[in-house]
Write an enzyme that holds these catalytic residues in place. Sequence first.
Site, short mmCIF file in Angstrom:
data_model
loop_
_atom_site.label_atom_id
_atom_site.label_comp_id
_atom_site.label_asym_id
_atom_site.label_seq_id
_atom_site.Cartn_x
_atom_site.Cartn_y
_atom_site.Cartn_z
N PHE A 159 -19.89 -3.01 8.04
CA PHE A 159 -19.01 -2.03 8.68
C PHE A 159 -19.77 -0.92 9.41
O PHE A 159 -19.38 0.24 9.39
CB PHE A 159 -18.00 -1.45 7.68
CG PHE A 159 -16.83 -2.39 7.49
CD1 PHE A 159 -16.99 -3.58 6.80
CD2 PHE A 159 -15.60 -2.11 8.06
CE1 PHE A 159 -15.95 -4.48 6.68
CE2 PHE A 159 -14.54 -3.01 7.93
CZ PHE A 159 -14.72 -4.19 7.24
N ASN A 173 -10.24 2.21 2.15
CA ASN A 173 -10.00 2.05 3.59
C ASN A 173 -10.56 3.23 4.38
O ASN A 173 -11.09 3.05 5.48
CB ASN A 173 -8.51 1.86 3.86
CG ASN A 173 -8.10 0.40 3.71
OD1 ASN A 173 -8.93 -0.46 3.41
ND2 ASN A 173 -6.83 0.10 3.91
N CYS A 202 -3.79 -1.48 8.92
CA CYS A 202 -4.07 -0.73 7.68
C CYS A 202 -4.83 0.57 7.88
O CYS A 202 -4.36 1.63 7.43
CB CYS A 202 -4.85 -1.62 6.73
SG CYS A 202 -4.02 -3.17 6.43
N LYS A 250 -8.83 -8.58 15.43
CA LYS A 250 -10.14 -9.09 15.01
C LYS A 250 -10.08 -10.61 15.13
O LYS A 250 -8.98 -11.17 15.23
CB LYS A 250 -10.47 -8.64 13.58
CG LYS A 250 -9.52 -9.21 12.53
CD LYS A 250 -9.71 -8.59 11.18
CE LYS A 250 -10.85 -9.22 10.43
NZ LYS A 250 -10.87 -8.85 9.00
N GLY A 287 -18.03 -0.31 18.39
CA GLY A 287 -17.15 -1.15 19.19
C GLY A 287 -16.07 -0.34 19.88
O GLY A 287 -16.13 0.90 19.95
N THR A 310 0.85 -1.19 0.00
CA THR A 310 0.00 0.00 0.00
C THR A 310 0.88 1.24 0.00
O THR A 310 1.58 1.52 0.98
CB THR A 310 -0.93 -0.02 1.23
OG1 THR A 310 -1.76 -1.17 1.11
CG2 THR A 310 -1.79 1.23 1.29
N LYS A 369 -2.99 3.54 9.60
CA LYS A 369 -1.78 3.90 8.83
C LYS A 369 -2.16 4.53 7.48
O LYS A 369 -1.62 5.56 7.09
CB LYS A 369 -0.93 2.64 8.62
CG LYS A 369 0.21 2.81 7.64
CD LYS A 369 1.03 1.54 7.53
CE LYS A 369 0.46 0.51 6.60
NZ LYS A 369 0.64 0.78 5.18
N ARG A 387 -1.44 -6.26 15.49
CA ARG A 387 -1.08 -4.88 15.17
C ARG A 387 -2.28 -3.92 15.28
O ARG A 387 -3.34 -4.17 14.73
CB ARG A 387 -0.47 -4.81 13.77
CG ARG A 387 0.89 -5.47 13.71
CD ARG A 387 1.41 -5.54 12.29
NE ARG A 387 0.58 -6.40 11.46
CZ ARG A 387 0.74 -6.54 10.15
NH1 ARG A 387 1.69 -5.87 9.54
NH2 ARG A 387 -0.03 -7.35 9.46
N GLU A 430 -8.04 -9.76 6.66
CA GLU A 430 -7.46 -10.79 7.51
C GLU A 430 -8.57 -11.61 8.16
O GLU A 430 -9.64 -11.10 8.45
CB GLU A 430 -6.57 -10.16 8.58
CG GLU A 430 -5.36 -9.49 7.95
CD GLU A 430 -4.32 -9.07 8.97
OE1 GLU A 430 -4.26 -9.65 10.06
OE2 GLU A 430 -3.55 -8.14 8.65
C1 UGA Z 1 -8.99 -3.89 5.97
C2 UGA Z 1 -9.96 -3.79 4.80
O1 UGA Z 1 -11.23 -4.27 5.20
C3 UGA Z 1 -9.45 -4.61 3.60
O2 UGA Z 1 -10.31 -4.44 2.49
C4 UGA Z 1 -8.04 -4.12 3.23
O3 UGA Z 1 -7.49 -4.93 2.20
C5 UGA Z 1 -7.13 -4.22 4.44
O4 UGA Z 1 -7.68 -3.47 5.54
C6 UGA Z 1 -5.79 -3.64 4.05
O5 UGA Z 1 -5.72 -2.47 3.72
O6 UGA Z 1 -4.84 -4.41 3.99
P1 UGA Z 1 -8.48 -5.76 7.81
O7 UGA Z 1 -7.55 -4.75 8.40
O8 UGA Z 1 -8.02 -7.14 7.62
O9 UGA Z 1 -8.96 -5.26 6.36
O10 UGA Z 1 -9.75 -5.84 8.77
P2 UGA Z 1 -11.26 -5.33 8.74
O11 UGA Z 1 -12.16 -6.49 8.62
O12 UGA Z 1 -11.45 -4.23 7.80
O13 UGA Z 1 -11.41 -4.79 10.23
C7 UGA Z 1 -10.61 -3.71 10.70
C8 UGA Z 1 -11.02 -3.32 12.10
O14 UGA Z 1 -12.30 -2.70 12.08
C9 UGA Z 1 -11.14 -4.47 13.08
O15 UGA Z 1 -10.52 -4.12 14.29
C10 UGA Z 1 -12.63 -4.65 13.27
O16 UGA Z 1 -12.97 -5.18 14.52
C11 UGA Z 1 -13.12 -3.23 13.11
N1 UGA Z 1 -14.54 -3.12 12.71
C12 UGA Z 1 -14.94 -3.65 11.53
C13 UGA Z 1 -15.43 -2.46 13.53
O17 UGA Z 1 -15.07 -1.93 14.61
N2 UGA Z 1 -16.73 -2.35 13.13
C14 UGA Z 1 -17.18 -2.88 11.96
O18 UGA Z 1 -18.39 -2.76 11.64
C15 UGA Z 1 -16.26 -3.55 11.14
#
Ligand code: UGA
Length: 519
Positions: free
Chosen positions: A311, A270, A322, A383, A315, A176, A325, A390, A207
Amino acid sequence: MREGSKFVRETLAVLTENAVDYKIPELTGERVTPHSHLFDLSHMTVSAKAPIVIVGAGYVGLVTGVGFARAREVRLVDRNARLIEDLDAGRMPISEPELEERFNDNRDRLSFFTDLESALADQRPQLVFIAVGTPKRAAGGRRQEGEGDAANLSAVHSVVDELLLHDGVAVVMKSTVPPGTGRAILERAEARGRDLPYLSCPEFLQEGAAFATFDSPDRIVVGHSGHSWASDALRELHADVHPWLQGEHSDERYMEMELIEAECVKHTSNLALAIRITLANEIGNFCEESAADATQVMKGVGADRRIGPSFLKPGVGFGGSCFDKDIRAVRAVARADAGLDLSLVDTVISTNEGQVERVVEKLERRLGALEGTNIAILGLAFKPKTDDLRGGPAFTLATRLRRRGANLRAWDPEPGARERAARNHREGAEPETMSTAELARSALEAVAEADAVVLATEWEQFGEIDWCEAAQAMRGTLVIDGRNHLDPEAVRAAGLEYEGTGRESRGLLRPLPEGATES
Ligand code: UGA
């Protein structure tokens, strides 16, 4: 993938080796078509194509490599010799559903290197993916405000510089990188007299569901530099693992655009997701004050097809490597390159940080000064279904509680997450650390003698906790559910106080009526 007979496979493998010398187009990296003059090889994709190289065997590089290994020979390069040794021995460095199984299934098409030179030795690879880290720039020195948020691209640049010494390779940027990076890299190449084929192919893996997102991407975005052979090779690679790319309307999901546009898609995606979570958190906070249930509110809001339901869960704040950053990086670039103030980003960051602070405030409201209190933290990974710590809110919380003199006991059902937290502690790798004394051996051990329990990650296993047993082991009665994952009735039935996030709140932060005193 359907496999051909062993004979056909072996014959094809021999032909492929020779195809480069004899310049048989169908076998030198072109798709093997049904009208091949040799066999009907429409389903034979493996071995007939040029290998790909992926530099960086971290989360993105490894998942991408294992994903493509279903169809291609993949050479993974990482300068971390221990990581390469582990991979070569079949030891998985991260916990991710399906990873080990798919790694083993495709093991014969995966090879590992500690140097790029060896991976490129036979000159066959055309596409070289860069999937190295682009962390925040280290703070320090004389910097302008926000400058430390810019991405550190030194690893990216050193790989590009090495690749500039090779002809016939196209760079595919998976790391990225902020908008404008591709353009800058092309200029750098040009200054060295090189016309570098360069593609931006941002990753959208999630992830804990990385292979599901790899197999069924909502879209594949490719920014190009005008070298059509490179764009074609990348499209062909994707077509090998995504049969839908050969069908009609595939351009709706396989989107080719200018380099900077692809880079912007990644950051804007993001940011959009982080904004949605921020909305849920802010409305959740309002709901808490108003005795409303944010999950009901968001259900109603998400039912609008223009908005959609994902999303929108309030919480304890988003974590991961990601969101924080990337949105900081795009704000820094907008400020530095365009003089623009992406004030949305400021709100997202401060609201997110505030979510953890609200938990601390709730604890203080209920327990008073936290010095000497015992707090249990359930969940360390940022998660569920990953051992990635991280940016995990559990650690932001832990840092703030330690500062206030609280004693911590934490538990995560994923052994990798616990090991990582302990290793970080041994190695002094802040901030995602837990000492051995702070790490419990079970959820029950974590809550034993606790004055309060805070759930930070919505692991399925936490839904199975026996709250009667937990209540007997605890010293206090407060359970703060930072992910709205527990059954409030089950917790309350055990004689405990349940405090949700944006729902089922007992108004711990609501201002007390005039004249009233806190309990
Ligand atoms: C995120 C993006 O969803 C991916 O599309 C992207 O490829 C990735 O970053 C990246 O840039 O590499 P990720 O970090 O794996 O993916 O996790 P998410 O599922 O997006 O969750 C991120 C955080 O948001 C978690 O801590 C989760 O608990 C929180 N979250 C998610 C909430 O607090 N509320 C929600 O409704 C959804």
